[in-house]
Design an enzyme around this catalytic site. Structure first.
Site, PDB file in Angstrom:
ATOM      1  N   ARG A   1      37.106  38.403  25.723  1.00 56.41           N
ATOM      2  CA  ARG A   1      37.650  38.390  27.087  1.00 56.41           C
ATOM      3  C   ARG A   1      39.171  38.276  27.075  1.00 56.41           C
ATOM      4  O   ARG A   1      39.837  38.752  27.998  1.00 56.41           O
ATOM      5  CB  ARG A   1      37.027  37.243  27.885  1.00 56.41           C
ATOM      6  CG  ARG A   1      37.312  37.279  29.402  1.00 56.41           C
ATOM      7  CD  ARG A   1      36.469  36.250  30.133  1.00 56.41           C
ATOM      8  NE  ARG A   1      36.631  36.317  31.580  1.00 56.41           N
ATOM      9  CZ  ARG A   1      37.306  35.423  32.305  1.00 56.41           C
ATOM     10  NH1 ARG A   1      37.884  34.398  31.714  1.00 56.41           N
ATOM     11  NH2 ARG A   1      37.394  35.557  33.614  1.00 56.41           N
TER      12      ARG A   1
ATOM     13  N   ILE B   1      39.842  39.422  37.382  1.00 52.64           N
ATOM     14  CA  ILE B   1      38.753  39.516  36.415  1.00 52.64           C
ATOM     15  C   ILE B   1      37.769  38.436  36.829  1.00 52.64           C
ATOM     16  O   ILE B   1      38.148  37.275  37.043  1.00 52.64           O
ATOM     17  CB  ILE B   1      39.242  39.326  34.960  1.00 52.64           C
ATOM     18  CG1 ILE B   1      38.049  39.437  33.980  1.00 52.64           C
ATOM     19  CG2 ILE B   1      40.007  38.041  34.756  1.00 52.64           C
ATOM     20  CD1 ILE B   1      38.464  39.462  32.504  1.00 52.64           C
ATOM     21  N   SER B   2      36.522  38.802  37.009  1.00 47.27           N
ATOM     22  CA  SER B   2      35.537  37.874  37.566  1.00 47.27           C
ATOM     23  C   SER B   2      35.307  36.674  36.651  1.00 47.27           C
ATOM     24  O   SER B   2      35.475  36.740  35.435  1.00 47.27           O
ATOM     25  CB  SER B   2      34.206  38.585  37.804  1.00 47.27           C
ATOM     26  OG  SER B   2      34.309  39.529  38.830  1.00 47.27           O
ATOM     27  N   GLN B   3      34.911  35.584  37.263  1.00 48.74           N
ATOM     28  CA  GLN B   3      34.492  34.391  36.530  1.00 48.74           C
ATOM     29  C   GLN B   3      33.354  34.765  35.580  1.00 48.74           C
ATOM     30  O   GLN B   3      32.429  35.477  35.967  1.00 48.74           O
ATOM     31  CB  GLN B   3      34.025  33.345  37.543  1.00 48.74           C
ATOM     32  CG  GLN B   3      33.534  32.042  36.964  1.00 48.74           C
ATOM     33  CD  GLN B   3      33.038  31.108  38.066  1.00 48.74           C
ATOM     34  OE1 GLN B   3      33.147  31.409  39.254  1.00 48.74           O
ATOM     35  NE2 GLN B   3      32.479  29.985  37.664  1.00 48.74           N
ATOM     36  N   PRO B   4      33.374  34.301  34.336  1.00 52.88           N
ATOM     37  CA  PRO B   4      32.298  34.644  33.397  1.00 52.88           C
ATOM     38  C   PRO B   4      30.899  34.326  33.940  1.00 52.88           C
ATOM     39  O   PRO B   4      29.967  35.102  33.724  1.00 52.88           O
ATOM     40  CB  PRO B   4      32.630  33.801  32.158  1.00 52.88           C
ATOM     41  CG  PRO B   4      34.130  33.709  32.192  1.00 52.88           C
ATOM     42  CD  PRO B   4      34.472  33.582  33.649  1.00 52.88           C
TER      43      PRO B   4
END
Length: 218
Positions: free
Chosen positions: A41, A67-70
């Site tokens: 990431r 970038i989205s939260q994992p």
């Protein structure tokens, strides 16, 4: 560009910790967790912010996008039930992290982004990292009809409703995962297409996404 793509013990250890965080939060699909645990990431961050890459948080990537939260990536991916060679339409390429997770699971990805700067950047970076989805620039709320039907559709921005155009492009037996609500928060919705005009809908947890822009959205 090669200098940027370094993956040492520190990053590998951080990914292992992230996987345990996601497992404790309820992610159960081991294939999804393995994909998260093997995807660098930090490659999607400026080096200045590498220390943020494996925290379970969203992070700005420019052009008003994140970038989205994992956890969100894992949650949506788990709901898709990806099988090898599934044809997947991704609405909102962004930086391409979610795209890579889908491809790690064996999906054939068609991904569309409306922001030209993000599209051009990601189209350059992902092949360099070894990922070659089918890239498109345009209005994701309209889908990509020319390559339909899709086994799975994932929408990575919040929509006011489920666009009818996307449902038409979903194969029978296919699943769409989409956050639906207002511009401040949304409920995650999954729809299984059981027949040409028949659907099975489930409304799940609350999330907060950037708004889906386009003809069939905001």
């Amino acid at each position: 560009m090669a200098y940027k793509y370094i993956d040492n013990y520190r990053e590998q250890g951080a990914r292992k910790k992230l996987v345990e965080v996601l497992r404790k939060k309820g992610i159960e699909d081991e294939n999804v967790l393995t994909a998260i645990g093997s995807m660098q990431r930090h490659y999607f961050f400026d080096e200045t912010f590498w220390n943020q890459a494996y925290k379970d948080i969203a992070f700005p990537i420019g052009a008003g996008q994140t970038i989205s939260q994992p956890y969100t990536v894992a949650y949506q991916t788990e709901l898709l039930h990806i099988r090898k060679d599934d044809k997947v339409l991704e609405i909102g390429t962004g930086c391409g992290y979610q795209t890579c997770i889908l491809m790690k699971l064996g999906a054939k990805v068609y991904t569309i982004e409306r922001q030209k700067t993000l599209y051009e950047h990601t189209k350059q970076v992902l092949p360099y990292l070894g990922y070659k989805p089918n890239f498109f620039l345009g209005d994701g709320s309209r889908g990509i009809a020319g390559h339909a039907p899709y086994n799975k559709i994932i929408v990575t921005a919040g929509a006011p409703t489920v666009p009818e155009e996307l449902l038409k492009q979903l194969a029978i037996g296919g699943i769409i995962v989409i956050p639906v609500g207002d511009e401040s928060q949304q409920k995650m919705v999954t729809i299984l297409k059981t027949g040409e005009h028949d659907y099975e809908k489930h409304v799940l947890d609350t999330f907060r996404f950037v708004p889906l822009k386009g003809e069939n959205a905001w």
